[in-house]
Design an enzyme around this catalytic site. Structure first.
Site, short mmCIF file in Angstrom:
data_model
loop_
_atom_site.label_atom_id
_atom_site.label_comp_id
_atom_site.label_asym_id
_atom_site.label_seq_id
_atom_site.Cartn_x
_atom_site.Cartn_y
_atom_site.Cartn_z
N THR A 246 64.90 41.86 -9.37
CA THR A 246 66.41 41.39 -9.97
C THR A 246 66.53 41.56 -10.97
OG1 THR A 246 65.26 39.05 -11.15
CG2 THR A 246 65.75 38.93 -8.51
N LYS B 143 55.57 26.80 -14.41
CA LYS B 143 56.20 26.96 -12.67
C LYS B 143 55.22 26.16 -12.79
CE LYS B 143 59.97 29.94 -13.00
NZ LYS B 143 61.08 29.04 -12.32
N VAL C 217 71.59 25.18 -18.93
CA VAL C 217 71.10 23.98 -18.00
C VAL C 217 69.96 22.47 -18.88
CG1 VAL C 217 70.33 25.22 -16.16
CG2 VAL C 217 68.98 25.35 -17.62
N TYR D 250 55.34 31.02 -19.61
CA TYR D 250 55.74 30.46 -18.02
C TYR D 250 54.84 30.01 -16.92
CZ TYR D 250 58.25 32.99 -14.01
OH TYR D 250 58.92 33.43 -13.04
P1 NAP Z 1 67.94 36.83 -13.18
O1 NAP Z 1 68.34 37.85 -12.85
O2 NAP Z 1 67.63 37.05 -14.77
O3 NAP Z 1 68.85 35.36 -13.30
C1 NAP Z 1 68.80 34.03 -13.34
C2 NAP Z 1 70.17 33.74 -14.37
O4 NAP Z 1 69.89 32.67 -15.31
C3 NAP Z 1 70.83 34.40 -15.08
O5 NAP Z 1 72.58 34.79 -15.36
C4 NAP Z 1 70.53 34.29 -16.79
O6 NAP Z 1 71.70 34.75 -18.44
C5 NAP Z 1 70.97 32.92 -16.61
N1 NAP Z 1 70.11 31.91 -17.10
C6 NAP Z 1 69.69 31.78 -18.22
N2 NAP Z 1 69.25 30.81 -18.70
C7 NAP Z 1 70.13 30.13 -18.56
C8 NAP Z 1 70.77 28.53 -19.30
N3 NAP Z 1 69.88 27.98 -20.51
N4 NAP Z 1 71.46 28.02 -18.35
C9 NAP Z 1 71.76 28.57 -17.54
N5 NAP Z 1 71.44 30.24 -17.53
C10 NAP Z 1 70.74 30.49 -17.59
O7 NAP Z 1 66.12 36.51 -12.62
P2 NAP Z 1 66.36 35.86 -11.37
O8 NAP Z 1 64.85 36.90 -11.60
O9 NAP Z 1 67.28 35.75 -9.90
O10 NAP Z 1 65.44 35.08 -11.32
C11 NAP Z 1 66.10 32.95 -10.86
C12 NAP Z 1 64.41 32.10 -10.63
O11 NAP Z 1 64.00 33.02 -10.14
C13 NAP Z 1 63.97 32.04 -12.19
O12 NAP Z 1 63.92 30.25 -12.67
C14 NAP Z 1 63.00 32.79 -12.14
O13 NAP Z 1 61.76 32.53 -12.55
C15 NAP Z 1 62.69 32.65 -11.24
N6 NAP Z 1 61.76 33.81 -10.22
C16 NAP Z 1 61.77 35.42 -10.30
C17 NAP Z 1 60.69 35.76 -9.76
C18 NAP Z 1 61.88 37.55 -9.82
O14 NAP Z 1 60.46 38.32 -9.62
N7 NAP Z 1 62.49 37.50 -9.61
C19 NAP Z 1 59.56 35.56 -9.53
C20 NAP Z 1 59.44 34.34 -9.65
C21 NAP Z 1 59.98 33.45 -9.71
P3 NAP Z 1 71.38 35.50 -18.60
O15 NAP Z 1 70.72 36.95 -18.01
O16 NAP Z 1 72.24 35.88 -19.24
O17 NAP Z 1 70.40 34.94 -19.84
#
Ligand code: NAP
Length: 266
Positions: free
Chosen positions: A190, A159, A64, A155
């Site tokens: 996750t 956000k 991205v 972070y």
């Molecule tokens: P996740 O399971 O790590 O999924 C995120 C995906 O984005 C991974 O496949 C990752 O690939 C990919 N990614 C990382 N850098 C990237 C880049 N430069 N370009 C394209 N893709 C990229 O995390 P998630 O928990 O689902 O998080 C998704 C979103 O929710 C994030 O924005 C996170 O900040 C937000 N969020 C999550 C939580 C939580 O508790 N899980 C809470 C609040 C907000 P790699 O694994 O190879 O890096």
């Protein structure tokens, strides 16, 4: 009748966790989904599962942060699906460090993926959505974008930026019938928790975080969030049921931010 029949979507970071659940949920509701990510194995597997369930999806490797390749991503969605109606700007990482020991390189990497990447997702999808007669942009923020987050200052800066970006975009493009909202997950189980950098440069945590353990102590609804809890909210924002909702924050956190209890640093 599927709620998103005839619509086309892009989900960034769609290979894992919340993005994976969003991709599968939008597809289940009839949208054609372009799943983009940097993890090709997982991304292709998501698309395979969608196809097996009778949905329509394709995978594209995409970082991205890379502005030069963004026009090709939008073109791919339009070529395959004929239009673009939905952008879920979800890709993100978390780097944990006290601010005084955080390196500038880590700060910039955090901003580049979580904030620059979201800006580029919006910028490049607007013209295609205008052509389609409108659209829905959903930005993945966090409860860390609503209040301070000890050990996660960089972070939370990204956000919080995403939160206000959504409001400004909502105002700029309301007349084009393009809606833009932010989603604020709490503690969601996750893979991201296992990827938080640990110890490498001496300024980070050196023990992995268990989201279930963390949720048990902090979530009023007494359970960790699941990716599907977030995908359900994203789905709502993408459907016509949300056609009068723009510039808003959808908080999905099991009640974590309902009270005023202060948190200590990790
Ligand atoms: P996740 O399971 O790590 O999924 C995120 C995906 O984005 C991974 O496949 C990752 O690939 C990919 N990614 C990382 N850098 C990237 C880049 N430069 N370009 C394209 N893709 C990229 O995390 P998630 O928990 O689902 O998080 C998704 C979103 O929710 C994030 O924005 C996170 O900040 C937000 N969020 C999550 C939580 C939580 O508790 N899980 C809470 C609040 C907000 P790699 O694994 O190879 O890096």
């Amino acid at each position: 009748m599927a709620q998103l029949a005839g619509k086309a979507a892009i989900v960034t970071g769609g290979a894992s966790g919340i993005g994976e659940a969003c991709s599968e949920t939008l597809a289940r509701e009839g949208a054609a989904v372009l799943v983009t990510d940097v993890d090709d194995t997982l991304g292709k597997a998501v698309v395979g599962r969608i196809a097996k369930a009778g949905g329509k999806a394709a995978y594209l490797h995409h970082d991205v942060r890379d502005e030069a390749t963004w026009p090709g991503v939008i073109a791919e969605a339009e070529k395959r699906f004929g239009r673009l109606d939905i952008m879920v700007a979800n890709a993100g990482i978390g780097i944990m460090s006290l601010i005084e020991t955080m390196t500038l390189a880590d700060w910039q990497r955090q901003q580049a993926i979580n904030l620059d990447g979201v800006f580029l997702s919006i910028k490049h999808s607007i013209p295609a959505m205008r052509k389609a007669g409108g659209g829905s942009i959903v930005l993945m923020s966090s409860i860390a974008g609503l209040r301070g987050a000890p050990s996660l200052a960089a972070y939370s800066a990204t956000k919080g930026g995403v939160r206000l970006l959504a409001k400004s975009v909502a105002l700029e493009y309301a007349e084009d019938k393009i809606r833009c909202n932010s989603v604020h997950p709490g503690i969601i189980a996750t893979p991201i928790w296992g990827k938080i950098p640990t110890g490498a440069e001496g300024n980070r945590r050196n023990a992995p975080i268990d989201p279930r353990e963390r949720a048990a102590a902090a979530v009023p609804l007494t359970r960790v969030g699941e990716a599907q809890d977030i995908a359900n909210g994203v789905l709502f924002l993408c459907t016509d049921a949300a056609s009068y909702v723009t510039g808003q924050e959808l908080v999905i956190d099991g009640g974590m931010t309902a009270g005023g209890r202060a948190q200590r640093r990790s």
